[in-house]
Design a protein around this motif. Structure first.
Motif, PDB file in Angstrom:
ATOM      1  N   HIS A   8       0.842  -1.202   0.000  1.00 34.21           N
ATOM      2  CA  HIS A   8       0.000   0.000   0.000  1.00 34.21           C
ATOM      3  C   HIS A   8       0.874   1.248   0.000  1.00 34.21           C
ATOM      4  O   HIS A   8       1.266   1.747   1.048  1.00 34.21           O
ATOM      5  N   ALA A   9       1.170   1.741  -1.190  1.00 39.25           N
ATOM      6  CA  ALA A   9       1.964   2.967  -1.333  1.00 39.25           C
ATOM      7  C   ALA A   9       1.166   3.973  -2.157  1.00 39.25           C
ATOM      8  O   ALA A   9       0.287   3.597  -2.938  1.00 39.25           O
ATOM      9  N   ILE A  24      10.707   5.312  -6.629  1.00 40.45           N
ATOM     10  CA  ILE A  24      10.438   3.962  -7.151  1.00 40.45           C
ATOM     11  C   ILE A  24      11.752   3.246  -7.472  1.00 40.45           C
ATOM     12  O   ILE A  24      11.964   2.093  -7.074  1.00 40.45           O
ATOM     13  N   LYS A  25      12.652   3.946  -8.150  1.00 39.88           N
ATOM     14  CA  LYS A  25      13.933   3.333  -8.521  1.00 39.88           C
ATOM     15  C   LYS A  25      14.699   2.899  -7.277  1.00 39.88           C
ATOM     16  O   LYS A  25      15.295   1.824  -7.236  1.00 39.88           O
ATOM     17  N   ARG A  26      14.683   3.785  -6.265  1.00 43.16           N
ATOM     18  CA  ARG A  26      15.375   3.491  -5.009  1.00 43.16           C
ATOM     19  C   ARG A  26      14.776   2.230  -4.347  1.00 43.16           C
ATOM     20  O   ARG A  26      15.494   1.393  -3.819  1.00 43.16           O
ATOM     21  N   SER A  27      13.471   2.104  -4.404  1.00 41.88           N
ATOM     22  CA  SER A  27      12.802   0.942  -3.808  1.00 41.88           C
ATOM     23  C   SER A  27      13.209  -0.340  -4.536  1.00 41.88           C
ATOM     24  O   SER A  27      13.630  -1.317  -3.901  1.00 41.88           O
ATOM     25  N   VAL A  32      12.597  -3.793  -2.863  1.00 45.92           N
ATOM     26  CA  VAL A  32      11.219  -3.580  -2.384  1.00 45.92           C
ATOM     27  C   VAL A  32      10.287  -3.373  -3.581  1.00 45.92           C
ATOM     28  O   VAL A  32      10.456  -2.439  -4.358  1.00 45.92           O
ATOM     29  N   TRP A  33       9.332  -4.276  -3.740  1.00 48.64           N
ATOM     30  CA  TRP A  33       8.273  -4.106  -4.741  1.00 48.64           C
ATOM     31  C   TRP A  33       7.149  -3.307  -4.101  1.00 48.64           C
ATOM     32  O   TRP A  33       7.054  -3.241  -2.869  1.00 48.64           O
ATOM     33  N   LEU A  34       6.275  -2.748  -4.935  1.00 52.06           N
ATOM     34  CA  LEU A  34       5.205  -1.930  -4.353  1.00 52.06           C
ATOM     35  C   LEU A  34       3.945  -1.900  -5.206  1.00 52.06           C
ATOM     36  O   LEU A  34       3.996  -2.084  -6.420  1.00 52.06           O
ATOM     37  N   PRO A 239       8.383   3.483   0.428  1.00 55.18           N
ATOM     38  CA  PRO A 239       8.346   2.014   0.462  1.00 55.18           C
ATOM     39  C   PRO A 239       9.543   1.353   1.156  1.00 55.18           C
ATOM     40  O   PRO A 239       9.375   0.316   1.816  1.00 55.18           O
ATOM     41  N   LEU A 240      10.728   1.954   1.038  1.00 55.51           N
ATOM     42  CA  LEU A 240      11.916   1.364   1.667  1.00 55.51           C
ATOM     43  C   LEU A 240      11.730   1.135   3.168  1.00 55.51           C
ATOM     44  O   LEU A 240      12.288   0.193   3.732  1.00 55.51           O
TER      45      LEU A 240
END
Ligand code: NI
Length: 275
Positions: A8-9, A24-27, A32-34, A239-240
Protein backbone atom coordinates in the motif's frame (compact mmCIF):
# COMPACT_ATOMS: atom_id res chain seq x y z
CA UNK A 1 18.68 -9.86 -0.41
CA UNK A 2 15.17 -11.01 0.36
CA UNK A 3 12.33 -9.33 -1.42
CA UNK A 4 9.89 -7.15 0.54
CA UNK A 5 6.54 -5.96 -0.81
CA UNK A 6 4.90 -2.68 0.18
CA UNK A 7 1.27 -3.54 -0.53
CA UNK A 8 0.00 0.00 0.00
CA UNK A 9 1.96 2.97 -1.33
CA UNK A 10 0.80 6.29 -2.73
CA UNK A 11 3.72 7.41 -4.88
CA UNK A 12 0.91 8.51 -7.20
CA UNK A 13 0.05 11.29 -4.70
CA UNK A 14 1.15 14.93 -4.79
CA UNK A 15 3.79 14.39 -2.10
CA UNK A 16 5.97 12.72 -4.78
CA UNK A 17 5.20 15.10 -7.61
CA UNK A 18 8.86 16.01 -7.95
CA UNK A 19 10.59 12.70 -7.30
CA UNK A 20 8.13 9.80 -7.62
CA UNK A 21 10.31 8.01 -10.19
CA UNK A 22 13.39 8.41 -8.00
CA UNK A 23 11.59 6.90 -5.03
CA UNK A 24 10.44 3.96 -7.15
CA UNK A 25 13.93 3.33 -8.52
CA UNK A 26 15.37 3.49 -5.01
CA UNK A 27 12.80 0.94 -3.81
CA UNK A 28 13.39 -1.51 -6.64
CA UNK A 29 17.16 -1.20 -6.34
CA UNK A 30 16.92 -2.17 -2.67
CA UNK A 31 14.59 -5.11 -3.17
CA UNK A 32 11.22 -3.58 -2.38
CA UNK A 33 8.27 -4.11 -4.74
CA UNK A 34 5.21 -1.93 -4.35
CA UNK A 35 1.56 -1.46 -5.19
CA UNK A 36 0.53 2.13 -5.82
CA UNK A 37 -3.04 2.50 -4.65
CA UNK A 38 -5.48 4.98 -6.16
CA UNK A 39 -7.96 6.99 -4.12
CA UNK A 40 -9.87 8.67 -6.94
CA UNK A 41 -9.75 8.85 -10.72
CA UNK A 42 -6.57 10.91 -11.15
CA UNK A 43 -4.48 8.97 -8.67
CA UNK A 44 -5.85 5.65 -9.97
CA UNK A 45 -4.80 6.60 -13.49
CA UNK A 46 -1.38 7.71 -12.29
CA UNK A 47 -0.91 4.43 -10.45
CA UNK A 48 -1.50 2.55 -13.71
CA UNK A 49 0.85 4.86 -15.62
CA UNK A 50 3.62 4.20 -13.10
CA UNK A 51 3.06 0.45 -13.26
CA UNK A 52 3.25 0.50 -17.05
CA UNK A 53 6.65 2.20 -16.92
CA UNK A 54 8.35 -0.59 -14.97
CA UNK A 55 8.57 -4.13 -16.32
CA UNK A 56 8.79 -5.61 -12.82
CA UNK A 57 7.95 -4.79 -9.22
CA UNK A 58 5.52 -1.86 -9.60
CA UNK A 59 1.80 -2.60 -9.61
CA UNK A 60 -1.42 -0.61 -9.39
CA UNK A 61 -4.75 -0.70 -7.59
CA UNK A 62 -7.62 1.48 -8.74
CA UNK A 63 -10.66 2.65 -6.86
CA UNK A 64 -12.64 5.49 -5.36
CA UNK A 65 -11.97 6.07 -1.65
CA UNK A 66 -15.08 6.89 0.43
CA UNK A 67 -13.73 10.28 1.53
CA UNK A 68 -13.73 11.39 -2.11
CA UNK A 69 -17.50 11.27 -2.35
CA UNK A 70 -17.71 14.73 -0.87
CA UNK A 71 -15.62 17.81 -1.12
CA UNK A 72 -14.06 18.47 2.27
CA UNK A 73 -10.96 19.65 3.98
CA UNK A 74 -9.37 17.10 6.26
CA UNK A 75 -6.79 18.14 8.78
CA UNK A 76 -5.04 15.78 11.12
CA UNK A 77 -1.61 15.41 12.57
CA UNK A 78 0.81 14.93 9.65
CA UNK A 79 -2.11 14.72 7.28
CA UNK A 80 -3.87 17.41 5.38
CA UNK A 81 -5.94 16.96 2.28
CA UNK A 82 -8.65 18.71 0.37
CA UNK A 83 -10.81 16.05 -1.23
CA UNK A 84 -12.62 16.53 -4.48
CA UNK A 85 -16.14 15.25 -4.92
CA UNK A 86 -16.27 12.49 -7.50
CA UNK A 87 -19.19 10.49 -8.81
CA UNK A 88 -18.27 6.86 -9.39
CA UNK A 89 -18.31 5.88 -13.05
CA UNK A 90 -18.43 2.07 -13.15
CA UNK A 91 -17.56 1.66 -16.83
CA UNK A 92 -14.70 4.13 -16.71
CA UNK A 93 -13.11 2.38 -13.72
CA UNK A 94 -13.79 -1.00 -15.29
CA UNK A 95 -11.83 -0.08 -18.40
CA UNK A 96 -8.91 1.18 -16.31
CA UNK A 97 -9.01 -1.83 -13.99
CA UNK A 98 -8.78 -4.24 -16.93
CA UNK A 99 -5.20 -3.13 -17.46
CA UNK A 100 -3.00 -6.15 -16.65
CA UNK A 101 -0.90 -4.06 -14.24
CA UNK A 102 -3.93 -3.52 -12.01
CA UNK A 103 -3.72 -6.19 -9.32
CA UNK A 104 -6.60 -5.01 -7.10
CA UNK A 105 -9.63 -2.76 -6.72
CA UNK A 106 -8.79 -0.26 -4.00
CA UNK A 107 -8.78 1.56 -1.97
CA UNK A 108 -12.45 1.15 -1.31
CA UNK A 109 -14.45 0.87 1.89
CA UNK A 110 -16.06 2.97 4.58
CA UNK A 111 -14.68 5.93 6.53
CA UNK A 112 -16.99 7.16 9.28
CA UNK A 113 -14.20 9.00 11.07
CA UNK A 114 -14.65 12.15 9.05
CA UNK A 115 -18.43 12.14 9.02
CA UNK A 116 -19.94 14.93 11.05
CA UNK A 117 -22.91 14.38 13.37
CA UNK A 118 -23.23 10.73 12.43
CA UNK A 119 -24.82 11.76 9.12
CA UNK A 120 -26.79 8.72 7.91
CA UNK A 121 -27.12 9.94 4.35
CA UNK A 122 -23.36 10.10 3.89
CA UNK A 123 -23.00 6.63 5.41
CA UNK A 124 -25.55 5.29 2.97
CA UNK A 125 -23.74 6.88 0.02
CA UNK A 126 -20.48 5.33 1.17
CA UNK A 127 -22.11 1.92 1.45
CA UNK A 128 -23.57 2.17 -2.04
CA UNK A 129 -20.17 3.15 -3.44
CA UNK A 130 -18.49 0.28 -1.60
CA UNK A 131 -21.04 -2.23 -2.94
CA UNK A 132 -20.58 -1.05 -6.52
CA UNK A 133 -16.84 -1.47 -6.29
CA UNK A 134 -17.16 -4.92 -4.73
CA UNK A 135 -19.24 -5.79 -7.79
CA UNK A 136 -16.51 -4.44 -10.02
CA UNK A 137 -13.91 -6.55 -8.25
CA UNK A 138 -16.14 -9.60 -8.63
CA UNK A 139 -16.79 -8.93 -12.31
CA UNK A 140 -13.08 -8.63 -13.02
CA UNK A 141 -12.10 -11.30 -10.48
CA UNK A 142 -9.54 -9.08 -8.80
CA UNK A 143 -8.97 -8.86 -5.04
CA UNK A 144 -9.94 -5.78 -3.02
CA UNK A 145 -7.95 -3.41 -0.82
CA UNK A 146 -10.31 -2.25 1.90
CA UNK A 147 -10.00 1.00 3.83
CA UNK A 148 -11.92 1.02 7.09
CA UNK A 149 -12.14 3.69 9.72
CA UNK A 150 -14.67 3.51 12.54
CA UNK A 151 -16.80 1.17 10.42
CA UNK A 152 -15.63 -2.37 11.13
CA UNK A 153 -19.02 -3.83 11.87
CA UNK A 154 -20.65 -2.39 8.76
CA UNK A 155 -17.85 -3.71 6.56
CA UNK A 156 -17.98 -7.15 8.16
CA UNK A 157 -21.78 -7.23 7.72
CA UNK A 158 -21.58 -6.20 4.07
CA UNK A 159 -18.87 -8.74 3.21
CA UNK A 160 -20.68 -11.53 5.07
CA UNK A 161 -23.95 -10.85 3.27
CA UNK A 162 -22.25 -10.66 -0.13
CA UNK A 163 -20.42 -13.92 0.49
CA UNK A 164 -23.56 -15.67 1.75
CA UNK A 165 -25.48 -14.51 -1.32
CA UNK A 166 -22.63 -15.81 -3.49
CA UNK A 167 -22.14 -12.33 -4.91
CA UNK A 168 -18.56 -12.12 -3.74
CA UNK A 169 -15.97 -14.81 -4.35
CA UNK A 170 -12.85 -12.65 -4.55
CA UNK A 171 -10.97 -11.88 -1.35
CA UNK A 172 -8.44 -9.26 -0.42
CA UNK A 173 -6.97 -7.35 2.45
CA UNK A 174 -8.01 -4.96 5.18
CA UNK A 175 -5.39 -2.27 4.84
CA UNK A 176 -3.96 -0.38 7.85
CA UNK A 177 -5.75 -2.67 10.24
CA UNK A 178 -6.94 -0.73 13.30
CA UNK A 179 -9.49 -3.11 14.77
CA UNK A 180 -9.33 -5.59 17.64
CA UNK A 181 -8.36 -9.26 17.50
CA UNK A 182 -11.97 -10.44 17.39
CA UNK A 183 -12.69 -8.34 14.33
CA UNK A 184 -9.45 -9.54 12.76
CA UNK A 185 -10.60 -13.12 13.32
CA UNK A 186 -13.92 -12.43 11.61
CA UNK A 187 -12.12 -11.09 8.55
CA UNK A 188 -9.69 -13.96 8.54
CA UNK A 189 -12.51 -16.49 8.79
CA UNK A 190 -14.00 -14.95 5.64
CA UNK A 191 -10.65 -15.42 3.89
CA UNK A 192 -9.39 -11.86 4.12
CA UNK A 193 -5.88 -10.89 5.22
CA UNK A 194 -4.88 -7.94 7.38
CA UNK A 195 -2.10 -5.44 6.62
CA UNK A 196 0.02 -3.45 9.06
CA UNK A 197 2.13 -0.35 8.58
CA UNK A 198 4.30 2.05 10.61
CA UNK A 199 1.60 2.49 13.25
CA UNK A 200 2.73 -0.75 14.91
CA UNK A 201 6.21 0.69 15.42
CA UNK A 202 4.92 3.40 17.75
CA UNK A 203 1.55 2.20 19.09
CA UNK A 204 1.20 -0.94 21.18
CA UNK A 205 -2.58 -1.27 20.63
CA UNK A 206 -2.23 -3.96 17.94
CA UNK A 207 0.22 -6.35 19.58
CA UNK A 208 -2.63 -8.64 20.59
CA UNK A 209 -4.03 -8.74 17.05
CA UNK A 210 -0.56 -9.51 15.70
CA UNK A 211 0.06 -12.27 18.22
CA UNK A 212 -3.37 -13.78 17.57
CA UNK A 213 -3.03 -13.86 13.76
CA UNK A 214 -0.86 -16.43 11.99
CA UNK A 215 1.87 -14.92 9.86
CA UNK A 216 0.15 -16.44 6.81
CA UNK A 217 -2.66 -13.90 7.25
CA UNK A 218 -0.49 -10.78 7.55
CA UNK A 219 0.78 -8.38 4.90
CA UNK A 220 3.12 -5.41 5.10
CA UNK A 221 2.54 -1.88 3.84
CA UNK A 222 3.69 1.70 4.39
CA UNK A 223 0.66 3.81 3.36
CA UNK A 224 3.30 6.33 2.31
CA UNK A 225 3.53 9.36 2.29
CA UNK A 226 1.66 9.00 5.61
CA UNK A 227 2.42 7.05 8.78
CA UNK A 228 6.22 6.91 8.63
CA UNK A 229 7.48 4.24 11.05
CA UNK A 230 9.89 4.87 13.90
CA UNK A 231 12.65 6.08 13.59
CA UNK A 232 11.39 8.22 10.67
CA UNK A 233 8.27 9.59 12.36
CA UNK A 234 7.12 12.97 11.11
CA UNK A 235 9.04 12.58 7.84
CA UNK A 236 7.66 11.71 4.44
CA UNK A 237 7.29 7.95 4.35
CA UNK A 238 8.41 5.72 1.45
CA UNK A 239 8.35 2.01 0.46
CA UNK A 240 11.92 1.36 1.67
CA UNK A 241 10.80 1.92 5.26
CA UNK A 242 8.56 -1.15 5.09
CA UNK A 243 11.50 -3.04 6.60
CA UNK A 244 10.79 -1.27 9.92
CA UNK A 245 7.29 -2.76 9.96
CA UNK A 246 8.76 -6.21 9.30
CA UNK A 247 11.29 -5.75 12.12
CA UNK A 248 8.58 -4.80 14.61
CA UNK A 249 6.43 -7.77 13.59
CA UNK A 250 9.40 -10.09 14.16
CA UNK A 251 10.01 -8.51 17.55
CA UNK A 252 6.36 -8.82 18.64
CA UNK A 253 6.02 -12.39 17.42
CA UNK A 254 9.51 -13.31 18.62
CA UNK A 255 10.48 -14.92 15.32
CA UNK A 256 13.38 -14.29 12.92
CA UNK A 257 13.10 -11.23 10.67
CA UNK A 258 13.83 -13.39 7.66
CA UNK A 259 10.79 -15.51 8.37
CA UNK A 260 8.58 -12.41 8.52
CA UNK A 261 9.99 -11.07 5.26
CA UNK A 262 9.71 -14.36 3.36
CA UNK A 263 6.22 -15.23 4.56
CA UNK A 264 4.67 -11.77 4.10
CA UNK A 265 6.19 -11.52 0.63
CA UNK A 266 4.74 -14.93 -0.26
CA UNK A 267 1.37 -13.78 1.12
CA UNK A 268 1.37 -10.60 -0.97
CA UNK A 269 2.33 -12.51 -4.12
CA UNK A 270 -0.47 -14.97 -3.54
CA UNK A 271 -3.22 -12.45 -2.70
CA UNK A 272 -2.42 -10.13 -5.61
CA UNK A 273 -1.06 -12.72 -8.09
CA UNK A 274 2.20 -10.81 -8.41
CA UNK A 275 4.81 -12.07 -10.84
NI1 NI B 1 -4.12 4.61 1.55
Amino acid sequence: MNLLIDTHAHLNFKAYKEDGSEVIKRSLKNGVWLINVGAEWDTSKRAVEYAEKYPKGVFAAVGLHPIHLQEQEIKEKNFEVVTKAEKFDYEKYKTLAQNPNVVAIGEIGLDYYHIENDDQETKLLQKQLFLKQLDLAEELQKPVIIHCRNAYQDIIDILKLKIENRELTVKGIIHSFLGNYKQARQYREMGFKIAFNGIITFARDYDKVILDAPLEDILLETDCPYLAPAPYRGQRNEPLYVIEVAKKLAEIKKIPLEEVINQTTANAKKVFNLV
